[in-house]
Write an enzyme that holds these catalytic residues in place. Sequence first.
Site, short mmCIF file in Angstrom:
data_model
loop_
_atom_site.label_atom_id
_atom_site.label_comp_id
_atom_site.label_asym_id
_atom_site.label_seq_id
_atom_site.Cartn_x
_atom_site.Cartn_y
_atom_site.Cartn_z
N LYS A 52 0.84 -1.20 0.00
CA LYS A 52 0.00 0.00 0.00
C LYS A 52 0.88 1.25 0.00
O LYS A 52 0.64 2.20 -0.76
CB LYS A 52 -0.94 -0.02 1.21
CG LYS A 52 -2.05 -1.07 1.07
CD LYS A 52 -2.82 -1.35 2.37
CE LYS A 52 -3.87 -2.45 2.13
NZ LYS A 52 -4.62 -2.83 3.34
N GLN A 96 -4.63 -1.42 9.48
CA GLN A 96 -4.57 -2.78 8.93
C GLN A 96 -5.14 -3.77 9.95
O GLN A 96 -4.76 -3.77 11.12
CB GLN A 96 -3.12 -3.13 8.55
CG GLN A 96 -2.97 -4.44 7.82
CD GLN A 96 -3.60 -4.44 6.43
OE1 GLN A 96 -3.70 -3.41 5.78
NE2 GLN A 96 -4.05 -5.59 5.98
N ASP A 119 -10.95 2.93 4.06
CA ASP A 119 -11.33 1.52 4.00
C ASP A 119 -12.86 1.37 3.90
O ASP A 119 -13.34 0.27 3.62
CB ASP A 119 -10.86 0.78 5.26
CG ASP A 119 -9.58 -0.01 5.03
OD1 ASP A 119 -9.40 -0.52 3.91
OD2 ASP A 119 -8.80 -0.14 5.99
N1 GUN Z 1 -7.04 -6.82 6.34
C1 GUN Z 1 -7.43 -7.62 5.33
N2 GUN Z 1 -8.00 -6.88 4.35
C2 GUN Z 1 -7.98 -5.61 4.77
C3 GUN Z 1 -8.42 -4.39 4.19
O1 GUN Z 1 -8.97 -4.31 3.10
N3 GUN Z 1 -8.20 -3.27 4.93
C4 GUN Z 1 -7.61 -3.32 6.14
N4 GUN Z 1 -7.45 -2.18 6.80
N5 GUN Z 1 -7.19 -4.43 6.72
C5 GUN Z 1 -7.38 -5.57 6.01
#
Ligand code: GUN
Length: 305
Positions: A52, A96, A119
């Site tokens: 990311k 995350q 998100d």
């Molecule tokens: N953990 C697994 N998928 C995601 C996601 O799309 N966003 C976040 N913040 N954590 C995750």
Amino acid sequence: MPRILDGVAIAAAIKQEVAEEVKLLIAQGIRPGLAAVLVGNVAASEIYVRNKVTSCAGLGIFSEQIAPPASVTTEEMLALVAQLNAREEIDGILIQLPLPAQVDTKALLDAVSPAKDVDGFHPINAGRLQANRPALAPCTPAGIIEILKRSGIPISGQHAVVVGRSDIVGKPAAMLLLHQNATVTICHSKTRDLGAITRQADILVAAIGRPGFITPEMVKPGATIIDVGINRLTDRAGFDRFFAGNAKREASFLKRGSTLVGDVDPKAFELAGAYTPVPGGVGPLTIAMLMANTLRAAKMRRGIQ
Ligand code: GUN
């Protein structure tokens, strides 16, 4: 032969579009910024967050990685989120998941400013999405819609069956498909005679989190299959169950000691009209849509169209 929907190429096109818009914003003195919070040392999460942050750099988006220790408390995390909510140069806040057990994940997600919730996990954004109002939508479901649209796969009037009802994927994916005028059925672990329902799907979205769960008998020939699962196989029996005789996969499995399989048995893909592979299908879209959401959050917060 089914058509393979190339998530890597679609994600690259979206990122290119985001980069061009970011350039225009930077010319106006605005650089979109993302804060990525990674708690502890979960290996998979470390890889996701690194990807990311690297993507941001490639698109001209400012990014900052914050790495509290695995022992962090809910109160410390809430204080961190409050700081990020208040910082002008931060447009998007990504926490995350999963978080360590002692952290109250819901309290934390609720504390993120909805305007910076890239998100799309805040209940305000979930509600806006539900009401079909402008909202930051969760990245993976938004990516599914992009794959379908950019591949010219009709959604309106089609029967979309979503297997999985998580707040992150299943529920928002169902809502986005509904807003595109699909007839939507949501299935889950308590659904009776699941195969009878999935066999009706023109668009089948598999978001269960179990390797190869969707078998050939569950698929209508010619359907579009969107496989959201990312499951790592490390043992020989698991490998053979899905990939016996696949020389290319075997070479990679032997070299790395693991391989990825989605929630769809690869044999079921053979019946599809089109499908997203694992890896290289939905996964790359999740990051591309995070970049798109960060750009969108930067514009929305400043009242730019
Ligand atoms: N953990 C697994 N998928 C995601 C996601 O799309 N966003 C976040 N913040 N954590 C995750």
